[in-house]
Write a protein that holds these residues in place. Structure first.
Motif, mmCIF file in Angstrom:
data_model
loop_
_atom_site.group_PDB
_atom_site.id
_atom_site.type_symbol
_atom_site.label_atom_id
_atom_site.label_comp_id
_atom_site.label_asym_id
_atom_site.label_seq_id
_atom_site.Cartn_x
_atom_site.Cartn_y
_atom_site.Cartn_z
ATOM 1 N N ILE A 42 -4.480 -3.306 -2.449
ATOM 2 C CA ILE A 42 -5.373 -3.829 -1.421
ATOM 3 C C ILE A 42 -6.440 -4.605 -2.164
ATOM 4 O O ILE A 42 -7.129 -4.070 -3.025
ATOM 5 C CB ILE A 42 -5.975 -2.707 -0.562
ATOM 6 C CG1 ILE A 42 -4.859 -1.974 0.184
ATOM 7 C CG2 ILE A 42 -6.997 -3.284 0.409
ATOM 8 C CD1 ILE A 42 -5.324 -0.803 1.005
ATOM 9 N N PHE A 43 -6.550 -5.885 -1.847
ATOM 10 C CA PHE A 43 -7.370 -6.817 -2.619
ATOM 11 C C PHE A 43 -8.466 -7.393 -1.741
ATOM 12 O O PHE A 43 -8.205 -7.850 -0.632
ATOM 13 C CB PHE A 43 -6.453 -7.930 -3.141
ATOM 14 C CG PHE A 43 -7.161 -9.006 -3.903
ATOM 15 C CD1 PHE A 43 -7.717 -8.755 -5.141
ATOM 16 C CD2 PHE A 43 -7.272 -10.284 -3.366
ATOM 17 C CE1 PHE A 43 -8.364 -9.762 -5.849
ATOM 18 C CE2 PHE A 43 -7.911 -11.296 -4.062
ATOM 19 C CZ PHE A 43 -8.468 -11.025 -5.303
ATOM 20 N N THR A 44 -9.709 -7.363 -2.225
ATOM 21 C CA THR A 44 -10.821 -8.002 -1.526
ATOM 22 C C THR A 44 -11.265 -9.205 -2.339
ATOM 23 O O THR A 44 -11.964 -9.065 -3.336
ATOM 24 C CB THR A 44 -12.005 -7.037 -1.326
ATOM 25 O OG1 THR A 44 -12.389 -6.514 -2.586
ATOM 26 C CG2 THR A 44 -11.653 -5.911 -0.396
ATOM 27 N N PRO A 45 -10.840 -10.411 -1.949
ATOM 28 C CA PRO A 45 -11.116 -11.600 -2.741
ATOM 29 C C PRO A 45 -12.576 -12.027 -2.773
ATOM 30 O O PRO A 45 -13.010 -12.619 -3.737
ATOM 31 C CB PRO A 45 -10.251 -12.672 -2.121
ATOM 32 C CG PRO A 45 -9.875 -12.175 -0.790
ATOM 33 C CD PRO A 45 -9.997 -10.699 -0.805
ATOM 34 N N GLY A 52 -20.007 -6.225 0.642
ATOM 35 C CA GLY A 52 -19.112 -6.364 1.787
ATOM 36 C C GLY A 52 -18.154 -7.527 1.610
ATOM 37 O O GLY A 52 -18.274 -8.323 0.685
ATOM 38 N N THR A 53 -17.194 -7.608 2.509
ATOM 39 C CA THR A 53 -16.200 -8.676 2.465
ATOM 40 C C THR A 53 -15.825 -9.074 3.888
ATOM 41 O O THR A 53 -15.819 -8.216 4.778
ATOM 42 C CB THR A 53 -14.953 -8.231 1.686
ATOM 43 O OG1 THR A 53 -14.040 -9.318 1.590
ATOM 44 C CG2 THR A 53 -14.259 -7.052 2.327
ATOM 45 N N PRO A 54 -15.533 -10.334 4.149
ATOM 46 C CA PRO A 54 -15.123 -10.735 5.494
ATOM 47 C C PRO A 54 -13.659 -10.382 5.800
ATOM 48 O O PRO A 54 -13.261 -10.343 6.954
ATOM 49 C CB PRO A 54 -15.329 -12.251 5.496
ATOM 50 C CG PRO A 54 -15.220 -12.650 4.063
ATOM 51 C CD PRO A 54 -15.723 -11.484 3.269
ATOM 52 N N TYR A 55 -12.875 -10.122 4.781
ATOM 53 C CA TYR A 55 -11.471 -9.730 4.961
ATOM 54 C C TYR A 55 -10.954 -9.104 3.669
ATOM 55 O O TYR A 55 -11.566 -9.195 2.623
ATOM 56 C CB TYR A 55 -10.591 -10.923 5.345
ATOM 57 C CG TYR A 55 -10.414 -11.948 4.255
ATOM 58 C CD1 TYR A 55 -9.330 -11.877 3.382
ATOM 59 C CD2 TYR A 55 -11.314 -12.994 4.080
ATOM 60 C CE1 TYR A 55 -9.163 -12.813 2.371
ATOM 61 C CE2 TYR A 55 -11.155 -13.933 3.084
ATOM 62 C CZ TYR A 55 -10.082 -13.832 2.236
ATOM 63 O OH TYR A 55 -9.913 -14.756 1.234
ATOM 64 N N PHE A 56 -9.817 -8.440 3.786
ATOM 65 C CA PHE A 56 -9.102 -7.990 2.602
ATOM 66 C C PHE A 56 -7.625 -8.254 2.811
ATOM 67 O O PHE A 56 -7.186 -8.484 3.938
ATOM 68 C CB PHE A 56 -9.390 -6.513 2.271
ATOM 69 C CG PHE A 56 -9.063 -5.524 3.362
ATOM 70 C CD1 PHE A 56 -7.805 -4.960 3.458
ATOM 71 C CD2 PHE A 56 -10.030 -5.140 4.277
ATOM 72 C CE1 PHE A 56 -7.514 -4.031 4.434
ATOM 73 C CE2 PHE A 56 -9.755 -4.214 5.268
ATOM 74 C CZ PHE A 56 -8.487 -3.664 5.348
ATOM 75 N N GLU A 57 -6.878 -8.292 1.732
ATOM 76 C CA GLU A 57 -5.436 -8.525 1.810
ATOM 77 C C GLU A 57 -4.686 -7.307 1.285
ATOM 78 O O GLU A 57 -5.068 -6.728 0.271
ATOM 79 C CB GLU A 57 -5.039 -9.754 0.999
ATOM 80 C CG GLU A 57 -5.493 -11.032 1.645
ATOM 81 C CD GLU A 57 -4.909 -12.269 0.994
ATOM 82 O OE1 GLU A 57 -4.810 -13.277 1.692
ATOM 83 O OE2 GLU A 57 -4.548 -12.228 -0.191
ATOM 84 N N ILE A 58 -3.633 -6.964 2.010
ATOM 85 C CA ILE A 58 -2.748 -5.891 1.586
ATOM 86 C C ILE A 58 -1.523 -6.574 0.999
ATOM 87 O O ILE A 58 -0.908 -7.420 1.650
ATOM 88 C CB ILE A 58 -2.357 -4.987 2.760
ATOM 89 C CG1 ILE A 58 -3.607 -4.467 3.468
ATOM 90 C CG2 ILE A 58 -1.496 -3.824 2.265
ATOM 91 C CD1 ILE A 58 -3.327 -3.710 4.747
ATOM 92 N N ILE A 59 -1.194 -6.240 -0.221
ATOM 93 C CA ILE A 59 -0.083 -6.884 -0.926
ATOM 94 C C ILE A 59 1.087 -5.919 -1.015
ATOM 95 O O ILE A 59 0.922 -4.771 -1.453
ATOM 96 C CB ILE A 59 -0.515 -7.332 -2.330
ATOM 97 C CG1 ILE A 59 -1.749 -8.237 -2.240
ATOM 98 C CG2 ILE A 59 0.633 -8.042 -3.057
ATOM 99 C CD1 ILE A 59 -2.422 -8.509 -3.573
ATOM 100 N N PHE A 60 2.243 -6.387 -0.572
ATOM 101 C CA PHE A 60 3.471 -5.591 -0.582
ATOM 102 C C PHE A 60 4.535 -6.274 -1.421
ATOM 103 O O PHE A 60 4.487 -7.487 -1.617
ATOM 104 C CB PHE A 60 4.041 -5.465 0.851
ATOM 105 C CG PHE A 60 3.127 -4.791 1.829
ATOM 106 C CD1 PHE A 60 3.111 -3.404 1.935
ATOM 107 C CD2 PHE A 60 2.294 -5.523 2.645
ATOM 108 C CE1 PHE A 60 2.276 -2.779 2.851
ATOM 109 C CE2 PHE A 60 1.454 -4.910 3.569
ATOM 110 C CZ PHE A 60 1.447 -3.536 3.663
ATOM 111 N N SER A 61 5.491 -5.490 -1.895
ATOM 112 C CA SER A 61 6.639 -6.068 -2.602
ATOM 113 C C SER A 61 7.897 -5.293 -2.223
ATOM 114 O O SER A 61 7.826 -4.154 -1.752
ATOM 115 C CB SER A 61 6.447 -6.025 -4.117
ATOM 116 O OG SER A 61 6.560 -4.715 -4.605
#
Length: 64
Positions: A42-45, A52-61
């Protein structure tokens, strides 16, 4: 060989103060796992001064 998938989850509220994910990230992870995807990270760019962050990304493989 691996295939990767990125799922963006928006965060509502003030970044770092009273913020909360707009979607249930646990449900997103469970649904992808049922389809054969494995959670990588789970990445918060972006982060604000308050952490804080406006969004985060969940990375799957998964194997192709």
């Amino acid at each position: 060989m691996k295939e990767y998938k990125f799922e963006r989850v928006e965060v509502k509220g003030l970044p770092g103060l009273y913020s909360k994910a707009k979607e249930d990230y646990r449900g997103i992870i469970r649904n992808h796992a049922q389809e054969g995807w494995e959670l990588v990270q789970i990445f918060t760019p972006l982060t604000s001064v308050y952490g804080g962050t406006p969004y985060f990304e969940i990375i799957f493989s998964k194997d192709v």
